[in-house]
Design a protein around this motif. Structure first.
Motif, mmCIF file in Angstrom:
data_model
loop_
_atom_site.group_PDB
_atom_site.id
_atom_site.type_symbol
_atom_site.label_atom_id
_atom_site.label_comp_id
_atom_site.label_asym_id
_atom_site.label_seq_id
_atom_site.Cartn_x
_atom_site.Cartn_y
_atom_site.Cartn_z
ATOM 1 N N MET A 105 0.855 -0.978 -0.096
ATOM 2 C CA MET A 105 0.491 0.170 0.330
ATOM 3 C C MET A 105 0.687 1.596 0.162
ATOM 4 O O MET A 105 0.791 1.965 1.410
ATOM 5 N N VAL A 106 1.583 1.801 -0.729
ATOM 6 C CA VAL A 106 2.204 2.676 -1.333
ATOM 7 C C VAL A 106 2.227 3.273 -2.963
ATOM 8 O O VAL A 106 2.385 2.278 -3.612
ATOM 9 N N THR A 107 1.809 4.333 -3.136
ATOM 10 C CA THR A 107 1.756 4.625 -4.994
ATOM 11 C C THR A 107 3.512 4.699 -5.255
ATOM 12 O O THR A 107 3.822 5.300 -4.435
ATOM 13 N N ARG A 108 3.356 4.659 -6.391
ATOM 14 C CA ARG A 108 4.992 4.569 -7.380
ATOM 15 C C ARG A 108 5.298 6.791 -7.214
ATOM 16 O O ARG A 108 6.158 7.177 -7.562
ATOM 17 N N GLN A 109 3.796 7.171 -6.731
ATOM 18 C CA GLN A 109 4.019 8.722 -7.069
ATOM 19 C C GLN A 109 5.291 9.570 -6.115
ATOM 20 O O GLN A 109 5.695 10.261 -5.432
ATOM 21 N N GLU A 110 3.691 8.796 -4.570
ATOM 22 C CA GLU A 110 4.805 9.182 -3.848
ATOM 23 C C GLU A 110 6.298 8.798 -3.450
ATOM 24 O O GLU A 110 7.197 9.305 -2.563
ATOM 25 N N LEU A 111 6.748 7.495 -4.369
ATOM 26 C CA LEU A 111 7.826 7.140 -4.126
ATOM 27 C C LEU A 111 9.000 8.429 -5.287
ATOM 28 O O LEU A 111 10.464 7.735 -5.548
ATOM 29 N N GLY A 112 8.428 8.794 -6.066
ATOM 30 C CA GLY A 112 8.942 9.407 -7.561
ATOM 31 C C GLY A 112 9.648 8.829 -8.476
ATOM 32 O O GLY A 112 10.708 8.705 -9.310
ATOM 33 N N VAL A 113 8.878 7.769 -8.671
ATOM 34 C CA VAL A 113 8.813 6.511 -9.966
ATOM 35 C C VAL A 113 8.534 7.220 -11.548
ATOM 36 O O VAL A 113 7.089 7.386 -11.187
ATOM 37 N N PRO A 114 9.475 7.589 -11.698
ATOM 38 C CA PRO A 114 9.317 8.155 -13.257
ATOM 39 C C PRO A 114 8.121 7.055 -14.361
ATOM 40 O O PRO A 114 8.474 6.026 -14.006
ATOM 41 N N ASP A 115 7.355 7.591 -14.803
ATOM 42 C CA ASP A 115 7.168 6.904 -16.010
ATOM 43 C C ASP A 115 7.372 6.166 -16.310
ATOM 44 O O ASP A 115 7.298 5.401 -16.828
ATOM 45 N N GLU A 155 0.668 -8.791 11.776
ATOM 46 C CA GLU A 155 -0.871 -7.942 12.283
ATOM 47 C C GLU A 155 -0.640 -6.417 11.644
ATOM 48 O O GLU A 155 -1.761 -6.434 11.414
ATOM 49 N N THR A 156 0.526 -6.231 12.040
ATOM 50 C CA THR A 156 0.436 -4.302 11.161
ATOM 51 C C THR A 156 0.402 -4.490 9.197
ATOM 52 O O THR A 156 1.367 -4.159 8.930
ATOM 53 N N ASP A 157 -0.423 -3.017 9.130
ATOM 54 C CA ASP A 157 0.123 -3.066 7.648
ATOM 55 C C ASP A 157 0.977 -1.692 7.545
ATOM 56 O O ASP A 157 0.609 -0.531 8.460
ATOM 57 N N ASP A 158 1.525 -1.803 6.228
ATOM 58 C CA ASP A 158 2.561 -0.331 5.940
ATOM 59 C C ASP A 158 2.079 0.233 5.354
ATOM 60 O O ASP A 158 1.635 0.234 4.053
ATOM 61 N N VAL A 164 -0.851 8.628 1.376
ATOM 62 C CA VAL A 164 -1.672 8.719 0.729
ATOM 63 C C VAL A 164 -3.276 7.720 1.119
ATOM 64 O O VAL A 164 -4.199 7.780 1.223
ATOM 65 N N TRP A 165 -2.359 6.544 1.305
ATOM 66 C CA TRP A 165 -3.313 5.156 1.732
ATOM 67 C C TRP A 165 -4.189 5.704 3.120
ATOM 68 O O TRP A 165 -5.076 4.665 3.554
ATOM 69 N N ALA A 166 -2.858 5.787 3.826
ATOM 70 C CA ALA A 166 -3.300 6.402 5.402
ATOM 71 C C ALA A 166 -4.871 6.746 5.300
ATOM 72 O O ALA A 166 -5.868 6.693 6.033
ATOM 73 N N LYS A 167 -4.589 8.482 4.837
ATOM 74 C CA LYS A 167 -5.798 8.976 4.700
ATOM 75 C C LYS A 167 -7.601 8.292 3.628
ATOM 76 O O LYS A 167 -8.751 8.270 4.543
ATOM 77 N N LYS A 168 -6.998 7.105 2.188
ATOM 78 C CA LYS A 168 -8.100 6.896 2.079
ATOM 79 C C LYS A 168 -8.632 5.646 3.285
ATOM 80 O O LYS A 168 -9.930 5.077 3.489
ATOM 81 N N LEU A 169 -7.870 4.740 4.174
ATOM 82 C CA LEU A 169 -8.430 3.260 5.116
ATOM 83 C C LEU A 169 -9.435 4.192 6.122
ATOM 84 O O LEU A 169 -9.662 3.876 6.681
ATOM 85 N N GLU A 170 -8.417 5.561 6.473
ATOM 86 C CA GLU A 170 -9.398 6.265 7.324
ATOM 87 C C GLU A 170 -10.689 6.686 6.710
ATOM 88 O O GLU A 170 -11.741 7.075 7.767
ATOM 89 N N VAL A 194 -1.470 -0.628 11.714
ATOM 90 C CA VAL A 194 -1.617 0.379 10.628
ATOM 91 C C VAL A 194 0.425 0.759 10.990
ATOM 92 O O VAL A 194 0.019 1.505 11.660
ATOM 93 N N ASN A 195 1.016 0.483 10.469
ATOM 94 C CA ASN A 195 2.182 1.940 10.466
ATOM 95 C C ASN A 195 2.353 2.268 8.825
ATOM 96 O O ASN A 195 2.827 2.321 8.420
ATOM 97 N N GLU A 196 2.955 3.753 9.599
ATOM 98 C CA GLU A 196 2.857 4.710 8.434
ATOM 99 C C GLU A 196 4.484 4.854 7.674
ATOM 100 O O GLU A 196 4.990 4.886 8.551
ATOM 101 N N PHE A 197 4.317 4.862 5.963
ATOM 102 C CA PHE A 197 5.465 4.689 5.753
ATOM 103 C C PHE A 197 5.813 6.150 4.454
ATOM 104 O O PHE A 197 5.034 6.889 4.317
ATOM 105 N N ASP A 198 7.857 6.044 5.522
ATOM 106 C CA ASP A 198 7.967 7.643 4.943
ATOM 107 C C ASP A 198 8.393 7.158 3.739
ATOM 108 O O ASP A 198 9.645 6.845 3.172
ATOM 109 N N PRO A 199 7.692 7.769 2.403
ATOM 110 C CA PRO A 199 8.755 8.069 1.264
ATOM 111 C C PRO A 199 9.546 8.497 0.860
ATOM 112 O O PRO A 199 10.167 8.236 0.587
ATOM 113 N N VAL A 200 9.745 9.847 2.071
ATOM 114 C CA VAL A 200 11.085 10.331 2.322
ATOM 115 C C VAL A 200 12.388 9.465 2.409
ATOM 116 O O VAL A 200 13.043 9.434 1.842
#
Length: 501
Positions: free
Chosen positions: A153-163, A245-248, A252-258, A270-276
């Motif tokens: 549950m991490v988006t590629r845009q948060e990680l800055g992966v180019p197209d 039992e804890t999801d990383d 973006v995902w944290a907001k949607k799950l809330e 849940v554990n918030e994954f830090d893209p930075v």
């Protein structure tokens, strides 16, 4: 990417409910306020839509065996998917049931088109006979041993992966290339993770569940590819033991799950994954079929004990060969050893001996039904003629997995032993206890020839022979013009990762 037509498996997801809350689950179990349970009409459409698909039509969840209509669903499934193949089914006792499963697990492309994915709940034990009769392939994992689940549950845009990099990585994703497309109550999907995301986040649903939907090419996946933007399966990501039992999850995902009021979020799982702070070079991109577990024998841990006979009703059958004094001695010794719950005989005169021992007595054609009701028997019955239970038999029962649909027997000096389960499908319409074996098909009447539990284990050589036999069985069917799975062609094509659209 692959067309579903070229995949090893297409899953039908009966439910996304599961008793477990595994970390980073590909089904996102635990995030649903109200899990779905597929209805029968949708299931029939799903099964019918896959006619012509030559891979495995998988049954998955969540945990599929907890679906309240599992038996009804499987009856339709058996009538319309694949073929019955008892060549390697579990009828003999098994000292190590996981090794029996693994002996069958390496011939996906030689199976009978039927597969089950399960965490081995108590419902698995309840449906054991039906499962063994139905599925040529089973993937078991109770997750009680360490099982490393990749962060999803991490988006590629948060990680800055180019197209340009992203498209190449996406098209080589291990889930889509090595695992399965999927059908949920909301439609058909090119990828099982996309299906799970749609169900979790309230997406628009999949393609109509209609014949041939699975023939779509990657160039036809269209809007479903948007789910890839939400998924990090194809990236180099950290993993976590499922038992945590804890999801990383990314911001973006944290907001949607809330927003969907995820139960796991509310419980702090849940554990918030830090893209930075993400460092791709600290991890690797997966290209394995089962990256989450190295030692396949560890797929079953605590549940191994769940599959051995849970409760046995001990019944002595007095045939009339013993004198009254001998019968009395036998019953008193059996009772003292806590191996006597009832006495049966075709001779009603033996009732007095049973009453003297203080145990119920049954005779006549309704003896089995009356015995089960009076003793509240819902599991196994050990019926033994004129002797005590041998120590070797007690050790077998306590240490081996037995199929509840089989009647096991052994001739002993002085009598005969029969071991059966009252839930057997062969006994569903009633049976005469005194000729119990006549109710079972030949394949489900098994002699207990070996003495020790260890004698019912599979060596590496025996596992190899099992796999070899399966391929010969496949070849025989193919030469006879009978329906078969893809065999060696599927073995070569389905294990390969496609590079691009």
């Amino acid at each position: 990417m692959k067309s579903p037509a070229d995949m090893k498996v297409i899953q039908i997801e009966l439910t996304n409910a599961c008793p477990r809350k595994c970390a980073n689950c590909t089904r996102f179990c635990g995030h649903h306020e109200e899990p779905f349970f597929m209805d029968f009409e949708t299931f029939k459409k799903a099964v019918d839509s896959l006619k012509g698909f030559r891979g495995i039509v998988g049954i998955m969840g969540g945990e599929p065996t907890i679906h309240p209509e599992f038996k009804k669903f499987m009856e339709y499934y058996r009538d319309n998917v694949g073929y019955d193949d008892y060549s390697t089914a579990c009828y003999e006792p098994q000292k190590d049931f996981m090794r029996h499963i693994l002996a069958d697990a390496w011939h996906v492309d030689y199976s009978n088109h039927r597969g089950l994915w399960t965490s081995v709940t108590p419902r698995y034990y309840e449906h054991f006979e039906l499962i063994q009769d139905t599925f040529g392939y089973q993937l078991l994992n109770d997750h009680s041993n360490p099982s490393m689940h990749q962060t999803l549950m991490v988006t590629r845009q948060e990680l800055g992966v180019p197209d340009d990099e992203w498209v190449k990585m996406r098209d080589r994703c291990w889930v889509q290339n090595l695992w399965s497309a999927s059908i949920t109550p909301k439609g058909a999907f090119f990828c099982e993770v996309a299906a799970a995301m749609d169900a979790t986040l309230g997406g628009p649903g999949g393609w109509p569940i209609e014949p041939g939907w699975w023939k779509r090419k990657p160039s036809e996946f269209g809007d479903q590819l948007k789910w890839c933007e939400m998924c990090s399966a194809c990236l180099a990501m950290p993993s976590r033991d499922a038992n945590d039992e804890t999801d990383d999850v990314s911001p973006v995902w944290a907001k949607k799950l809330e927003e969907i009021r995820s139960p796991k979020v509310q419980k702090g799982l849940v554990n918030e994954f830090d893209p930075v702070a993400y460092q791709a070079d600290k991890h690797s991109i997966n290209q394995k079929v089962t990256p989450y577990i190295e030692n396949q024998d560890e797929r079953m841990g605590k549940t191994r004990g769940r599959l051995v006979p849970q409760k046995t009703t001990h019944v002595v059958w007095l045939t009339g060969r013993l004198s009254t004094a001998e019968a009395q001695t036998l019953l008193h010794e059996a009772k003292a050893a806590k191996q006597l719950d009832a006495v049966v005989s075709q001779d009603a005169a033996q009732r007095a001996v049973a009453e003297e021992a203080g145990v119920p007595f049954f005779t006549g054609p309704d003896a089995l039904a009356e015995l089960a009701k009076a003793t509240r028997t819902k599991d196994w019955v050990l019926l033994i003629q004129d002797i005590k239970v041998p120590v070797t038999v007690a050790e077998l029962i306590g240490n081996c997995v037995f199929n509840p649909g089989v009647v096991y027997w052994r001739n002993l000096q002085g009598g005969k032993l029969q071991f059966f389960n009252v839930r057997a499908l062969s006994l569903a319409k009633g049976a005469d206890l005194f000729c119990i074996e006549t109710n079972y098909p030949a394949r489900k009447t098994v002699e207990l020839k070996a003495q020790k539990p260890e004698d019912y284990g599979l060596s590496k050589a025996e596992m190899f022979v099992r796999r070899l036999y399966k391929r010969f069985h496949w070849l025989k069917r193919a030469l006879l013009g009978q329906p078969v799975s893809r065999g060696p062609i599927g073995e070569l094509r389905s294990n390969r990762i496609q590079n691009s659209l």
